[in-house]
Design a protein around this motif. Structure first.
Motif, PDB file in Angstrom:
ATOM      1  N   ILE B  21     -20.347  -3.146  20.784  1.00  0.00           N
ATOM      2  CA  ILE B  21     -18.904  -3.090  21.006  1.00  0.00           C
ATOM      3  C   ILE B  21     -18.127  -3.312  19.710  1.00  0.00           C
ATOM      4  O   ILE B  21     -17.025  -2.812  19.530  1.00  0.00           O
ATOM      5  N   TRP B  22     -18.712  -4.062  18.778  1.00  0.00           N
ATOM      6  CA  TRP B  22     -18.017  -4.326  17.516  1.00  0.00           C
ATOM      7  C   TRP B  22     -18.692  -3.576  16.388  1.00  0.00           C
ATOM      8  O   TRP B  22     -19.877  -3.744  16.143  1.00  0.00           O
ATOM      9  N   ASP B  80      -9.851  -2.348  15.668  1.00  0.00           N
ATOM     10  CA  ASP B  80     -10.946  -2.695  16.570  1.00  0.00           C
ATOM     11  C   ASP B  80     -10.521  -2.639  18.029  1.00  0.00           C
ATOM     12  O   ASP B  80     -11.336  -2.395  18.907  1.00  0.00           O
ATOM     13  N   LEU B  81      -9.233  -2.868  18.297  1.00  0.00           N
ATOM     14  CA  LEU B  81      -8.788  -2.937  19.689  1.00  0.00           C
ATOM     15  C   LEU B  81      -8.908  -1.575  20.371  1.00  0.00           C
ATOM     16  O   LEU B  81      -8.619  -0.545  19.770  1.00  0.00           O
ATOM     17  N   ASN B  82      -9.325  -1.613  21.630  1.00  0.00           N
ATOM     18  CA  ASN B  82      -9.410  -0.370  22.396  1.00  0.00           C
ATOM     19  C   ASN B  82      -8.094  -0.066  23.107  1.00  0.00           C
ATOM     20  O   ASN B  82      -7.822   1.069  23.458  1.00  0.00           O
TER      21      ASN B  82
END
Lengths: 177, 313
Positions: B21-22, B80-82
């Motif tokens: 995810i990161w 990074d934010l979705n």
């Protein structure tokens, strides 16, 4: 009020009906799933022992995803169901990293998504979609605080286990063994 | 023999087969934040100890990097934010149990502080700088009057920032490699070491360079101790943590970790710093760049390996 689910691993045949029912009921995007079937095989041929488990979010009583969420989008509602408020979620991924069951995923629309125990159905007194469709009736859903609920009754009668209790999350899916 | 398979074919993007995810944003941000924290800690410490004249670069000039690094780090966080347009939700609530929440608030304090600190020293680069508006001049006078208090606040908040870059990971009990409280002090030490390296790299004062090279040497020693301690802790812990440690002890991360982080990022610069102590001339940029690269690499490897370590399957 403490909603929980019991899954009878002796009755489950691994047909994946629960998975499809969930995807249909909750409009889960193609290629994603909120519940899944694990087949655990123990031993060597021909002495094999098979266990089938329908798994999903454990709606943990000590939920690490709720603890890690920086905005409060992940929260616990009455009855102990763990939910995500889409418009509070920034999609940082902290909850996804914090879940030992890998039960969450980033929805293509940006927010984080997961099993809701079909909260929208439960509110109306219905059962979650997966429980409703199970052809072998191996899923039991209900209130643990109510001694007469389906799930309380079966947990009194049968031996059960939870998944990775050592992660310290107090999971609320009970697998009958 | 035990075998577990997901027979309904779960393949959620970024989660299966292993968590992913990161990507580069988070480790890069942790590096930039740690480096900025290191620079600000030394600026504040040297000022508080009245070493402004002895360490002019540490106090007055290198801190100009901090706001740039912090803003770049914040940009990484944003990428990074979705669900990017909802990022402001971070600032509508305080969640004490979520390191990401209080980290976001700490950044909201540290970034303006670093800008104020740089603004107070703007005449180092532009001797004829004029703030033009009276209220800005008044603000400068006010900040100069309370500069010592400012330095203390900056010191405390940058230490929190440095620790937080590690705590961010260690809060996740689901990822055994991250789930060690040593990551807090380790990432703080790594950030301080990077900050000292940046000062060594930029300073034109021989005494200041020698001083911060010694400081870096001590911090590198502490880092080596913390890394040893981390692996000792893992090996004496539960099976999931032994397996997590094995990612670095024979597993796929062994070579990059021991070569780039430990050898090139810690041992070699330490040797070069020792040589410098004995009056061998080493170009300052060599140990500094090695330390910076090692510090960056540490964040990337811990971030990626941590996502591979798990309880299940």
């Amino acid at each position: 009020m403490r909603y929980a689910m019991a899954i009878d691993t002796k009755k489950c045949v691994g047909c994946s009906d629960c998975v499809v029912a969930c995807q249909t009921e909750n409009n889960v995007p193609i290629g994603y799933c909120r519940d899944w079937i694990v087949e655990e095989t123990n031993g060597t041929y021909p002495q094999l022992e098979l266990e089938l488990r329908s798994e999903r979010c454990n709606h943990c009583a000590n939920a690490p995803c709720v603890r890690c969420c920086p905005t409060g989008a992940s929260h616990i509602v009455d009855g102990g169901i763990v939910l995500v408020t889409h418009n509070d979620c920034i999609g940082c991924g902290a909850c996804i990293a914090s879940c030992p069951y890998d039960a969450r995923y980033p929805h293509p629309d940006g927010y984080v998504d997961k099993c809701t125990f079909c909260f929208h159905r439960v509110q109306k007194g219905q059962k979650p979609a997966c429980v409703e469709v199970c052809p072998t009736k191996c899923l039991y859903f209900g209130d643990l605080d109510d001694a007469n609920s389906e799930v309380s009754v079966i947990l009194k009668k049968r031996k059960f286990k939870t998944l990775i209790p050592e992660a310290g999350t107090d999971p609320q899916l009970y697998f009958l063994i | 023999m035990k075998e577990e398979l997901i027979i309904s074919g779960r393949m959620n993007p970024y989660v299966d087969p292993t968590l992913n995810i990161w990507h580069w944003q988070i480790p890069l941000y942790l590096f930039l934040g740690g480096l900025a924290a290191g620079i600000l800690v030394f600026a504040a410490l040297s000022y508080i100890r009245g070493r402004e004249e002895a360490h002019p670069w540490a106090v007055k000039k290198v801190p100009f990097l901090a706001p740039v690094l912090l803003v770049a780090g914040l940009a990484c966080l944003f990428f990074d934010l979705n669900h990017k347009l909802f990022f402001w939700r971070l600032y509508t609530t305080v969640k004490l149990q979520s390191p990401m929440s209080w980290g976001a608030w700490v950044l909201l304090v540290v970034t303006p502080l670093s800008i104020v600190w740089s603004a107070l020293h703007i005449r180092e680069f532009f001797p004829n700088w004029d703030w033009k508006y009276t209220w800005l001049k008044e603000a400068e006078k006010f900040a100069n009057k309370y500069k010592l208090a400012l330095a203390w606040v900056m010191l405390i908040y940058s230490v929190i920032l440095g620790v937080y870059t590690g705590i961010l990971f260690s809060a996740f009990n689901a990822r055994p490699l991250w789930n060690t409280s040593i990551l807090g002090p380790l990432f703080l030490a790594s950030g301080l070491s990077a900050g000292a390296a940046a000062i060594v790299m930029f300073t034109r004062s021989k005494e200041e360079r020698a001083y911060f090279a010694r400081v870096d040497l001590i911090i590198i020693g502490i880092e080596l101790f913390l890394i040893t301690h981390m692996f000792m802790g893992f090996m004496a812990s539960t099976q999931v943590q032994i397996e997590a440690a094995n990612l670095f002890l024979g597993g796929p991360y062994t070579a990059p970790f021991w070569i780039f982080v430990v050898f090139l990022g810690l041992v070699v610069p330490a040797i070069l710093d020792v040589l410098e102590l004995f009056d061998y001339h080493v170009p300052a940029i060599v140990p500094s760049l090695l330390v910076l690269a090692g510090s960056l690499m540490l964040r990337f490897l811990i971030s990626f390996a941590g996502q591979e370590s798990r309880y299940l399957y």
